[in-house]
Design an enzyme around this catalytic site. Structure first.
Site, PDB file in Angstrom:
ATOM      1  CG  HIS A   1       7.737  -3.327  -4.678  1.00 20.56           C
ATOM      2  ND1 HIS A   1       8.590  -2.837  -5.638  1.00 20.56           N
ATOM      3  CD2 HIS A   1       7.516  -2.293  -3.819  1.00 20.56           C
ATOM      4  CE1 HIS A   1       8.876  -1.574  -5.377  1.00 20.56           C
ATOM      5  NE2 HIS A   1       8.228  -1.227  -4.275  1.00 20.56           N
TER       6      HIS A   1
ATOM      7  CG  ASP B   1       8.071  -5.335  -7.821  1.00 23.57           C
ATOM      8  OD1 ASP B   1       6.964  -4.763  -7.893  1.00 23.57           O
ATOM      9  OD2 ASP B   1       9.103  -4.783  -7.405  1.00 23.57           O
TER      10      ASP B   1
ATOM     11  CB  CYS C   1      10.470   1.444  -2.654  1.00 25.39           C
ATOM     12  SG  CYS C   1       8.809   1.954  -3.102  1.00 25.39           S
TER      13      CYS C   1
END
Length: 229
Positions: free
Chosen positions: A198, A171, A122
């Site tokens: 994600h 995502d 991330c």
């Protein structure tokens, strides 16, 4: 398996890092860069996993410059908190938190006596990409779904070490067209795209995808074995 230690950055700032050691002599080292949720139980388990694979693993607390002791979960409230902390760190004057990542790289090299790789998730994926392009002492880098690394000026950076990147095709934070543009801008970077969302590597999130996580981890371990020894 691990413990927290203090690291001193080039500007004298002291911040904690979680360190997990392998059972025997490390074959190399891996710096693990957190998401926007701190060095929480998931990031510590990732570090433990790399230690179990034979690496010295170091996970620096990259929020420490703006708020010490961040260790949160994955609720909507936690997400809001994490996004605010990320924004605060990103607003620091350069080189900001990259100094703390560099300190972790240095400690990893000194302690393991081997080469150093870096993996991040991330926001940590974005920091991993920046580290691969701007910091010293890295032999391989593996960003996972680095939010922002396919946007703005990031795709124009020049990595100084081999890089492998993992993205998910579902995502919504990282549109696939930006991933394709990144691939074209970075032909030397290995880019893998999974049928996943994600955060697919995190088994504490609803977006966890076991098949994608397992495949990405095996590819990452092969990549580190090739470049770190």
């Amino acid at each position: 398996m691990g413990k927290f230690i203090d690291l001193k950055s080039a500007d004298g700032f002291v911040s904690p890092a979680y360190v997990a050691e392998p059972a025997g002599k490390p074959k190399a080292a891996v710096v693990v860069v957190q998401e926007i949720f701190g060095v929480n139980s998931h990031i510590r388990s990732v570090a433990d996993g790399y230690a179990a694979a034979g690496y010295l693993a170091v996970a620096p607390a990259t929020f420490h410059r703006v708020q010490p002791g961040v260790d949160i979960g994955y609720t909507d409230a936690d997400m809001k908190t994490g996004m605010g902390l990320k924004a605060a760190v990103e607003a620091l004057s350069p080189p900001g938190v990259l100094q703390d990542v560099q300190a972790a790289i240095h400690h990893a090299a000194q302690t393991s006596g081997g080469k150093v790789g870096i993996v991040g998730y991330c926001w940590g994926g974005l920091l991993t990409w920046r580290a691969a392009c701007t910091l010293s002492g890295l032999s391989a880098a593996v960003p996972y779904y680095g939010g922002g690394m396919t946007a703005g000026e990031e795709p124009a950076r020049k990595p100084a070490c081999p890089v492998m990147v993992h993205f998910g095709d579902q995502d919504h934070w990282i549109p696939l067209d930006t991933v394709e543009a990144f691939k074209k801008a970075q032909p030397g970077v290995q880019v893998h795209v999974y049928e996943a969302n994600h955060g697919f590597n995190c088994d504490q999130r609803g977006s966890y995808n076991e098949a994608a996580a397992r495949l990405a981890k095996s590819r990452s371990l092969e990549f580190f074995a090739k470049h770190l020894g």
